[in-house]
Design an enzyme around this catalytic site. Structure first.
Site, PDB file in Angstrom:
ATOM      1  N   HIS A  20       8.409  20.280  33.771  1.00  0.00           N
ATOM      2  CA  HIS A  20       8.528  21.249  34.860  1.00  0.00           C
ATOM      3  C   HIS A  20       9.285  22.279  34.404  1.00  0.00           C
ATOM      4  O   HIS A  20      10.053  22.196  33.781  1.00  0.00           O
ATOM      5  CB  HIS A  20       9.139  20.481  36.091  1.00  0.00           C
ATOM      6  CG  HIS A  20       8.884  21.015  37.547  1.00  0.00           C
ATOM      7  ND1 HIS A  20       9.621  22.167  37.583  1.00  0.00           N
ATOM      8  CD2 HIS A  20       8.281  20.802  38.517  1.00  0.00           C
ATOM      9  CE1 HIS A  20       9.568  22.594  38.720  1.00  0.00           C
ATOM     10  NE2 HIS A  20       8.483  21.793  39.451  1.00  0.00           N
ATOM     11  N   ASP A  37       3.933  14.466  40.681  1.00  0.00           N
ATOM     12  CA  ASP A  37       2.689  14.240  40.572  1.00  0.00           C
ATOM     13  C   ASP A  37       2.629  12.997  40.038  1.00  0.00           C
ATOM     14  O   ASP A  37       1.635  12.188  40.258  1.00  0.00           O
ATOM     15  CB  ASP A  37       1.788  15.506  40.154  1.00  0.00           C
ATOM     16  CG  ASP A  37       1.953  16.690  40.853  1.00  0.00           C
ATOM     17  OD1 ASP A  37       1.535  16.502  42.040  1.00  0.00           O
ATOM     18  OD2 ASP A  37       2.125  17.596  40.256  1.00  0.00           O
TER      19      ASP A  37
END
Length: 373
Positions: A261, A316
């Site tokens: 991320h 996710d």
């Protein structure tokens, strides 16, 4: 122009002030209007978070109940929206169909062209509710069926999940689904939220800003990652298969979806930890052998990526198997992300219109000069 520092992808650049949310990486906390998002997910409901984001304060129990009824009361979608969706090709990506529907919704809002923060807020509640109804029926309508309309006797998350799966979900399923909605509701300034604020900064309306956000969210480097994660898990088949697949992808220098991320560089996304717990609890409650296998697979993949690349799961990675266990079609994973994030997007458009300054960055020019026509 004086000396400037070029930051590809605007990494680390502070683009706006906000009182909505902040990613405090040092303390591993996602702050939403002063509250820890994980505390909200564990102790409150998605409707509470909608009230917090859009109205600016956490509702009381009575206010939450009133807001839930307000959302369900405006959740019906104009019949013309279904007609528009029926005209679109079935093979068209679900996010593209959703983008078209969100844009068209503005045609049935008499205040659609407003850039007034209070009107944004009122229209925002309608869009939050109607986007869930649209998302839940995207596949059903594309395949020629009639939409399953909202049932106001149900809670907001129960109604949303019921419209998607077409059966009565049990309380554990509703709670798990509600936690995913909270996890996706707001996350500071990712690409789609930035896109919405850039569009709103021109004093374009809420629907235009949300349409741009849908387009941004479609990409696999953003919202589409949850679908890619589930496809990877299904391709792998089992724990050994997933480890083998990940190692093969790493050898080819391919990106492993669900890991890493831009903000959580060397730490686990707190929302991933939340949904890891949600997945384990849901599977245990259901006594589902396939779900138990998914839990083991996800842990193996997490272990391999930490050992090989020092990377940790993002939201996710665990949202995908939660949706799979709930029986939600993969095609709807990213649209559900948008439906949940609509609350945060509305809050950002309200804030942008209330304290507006047009976004107009500059470039670092690398082309030729001095050419003669």
């Amino acid at each position: 122009m004086g000396a400037v520092e070029y930051r590809p992808g605007l990494e680390g650049v502070i683009a706006t002030e906000t009182a909505i949310s902040y990613l405090d990486v040092d303390h591993e906390e996602i702050v939403v209007r002063g509250y820890n998002l994980l505390d909200l997910a564990r102790q409150r409901t998605y409707v509470d978070v909608v009230g917090l984001l859009v109205n600016g304060q956490l509702p009381t129990e009575a206010e939450r109940a009133a807001l839930e009824q307000q959302l369900l009361a405006v959740a019906d979608v104009p019949a013309e929206i279904w007609q528009i969706l029926r005209l679109l090709p079935r093979e068209m990506d679900a996010m593209d169909r959703l983008r078209t529907a969100v844009s068209a919704l503005g045609g049935w809002d008499q205040a659609a062209n407003s850039a007034d923060p209070e009107q944004d807020r009122q229209s925002g509640f309608r869009v939050i509710a109607q986007s869930a109804t649209i998302v839940a029926n995207l596949i059903r309508v594309a395949e020629g069926g009639e939409p399953l309309l909202p049932d106001r006797r149900r809670s907001y998350p129960e109604n949303f999940l019921w419209m998607i799966v077409g059966r009565d979900p049990d309380p554990a399923e509703v709670r798990a689904f509600d936690q995913t909605l909270i996890a996706y509701a707001e996350h500071e300034l990712p690409n789609s939220t930035f896109a919405a604020r850039v569009i709103a900064s021109t004093l374009a309306d809420l629907y235009g800003a949300l349409t741009g956000a849908v387009a941004s969210l479609k990409g696999r480097l953003h919202g589409g990652a949850n679908e890619a994660v589930m496809e990877m898990l299904l391709e792998a088949g089992d724990e050994d298969g997933l480890e083998r697949l990940i190692r093969e992808k790493l050898a080819r220098k391919e990106r492993i979806m669900g890991f890493g991320h831009r903000v959580y560089m060397r730490r686990m996304d707190p929302r991933a930890q939340l949904l890891k717990e949600t997945l384990a609890a849901l599977v245990a409650q259901k006594g589902d052998p396939e779900g138990e296998k998914l839990v083991r697979m996800c842990q193996r993949g997490e272990d391999v990526m930490r050992a090989e690349k020092g990377l940790f799961p993002n939201l996710d990675y665990y949202a995908a198997p939660v949706y799979w266990v709930l029986g939600i079609p993969i095609e709807l994973y990213t649209p559900i992300f948008f439906a949940a994030r609509t609350a945060g997007l509305v809050a950002h458009v309200v804030e942008q219109h209330a304290h507006n300054r047009l976004f107009r960055p500059r470039v670092l020019y690398t082309g030729p000069r001095g050419l003669k026509p």
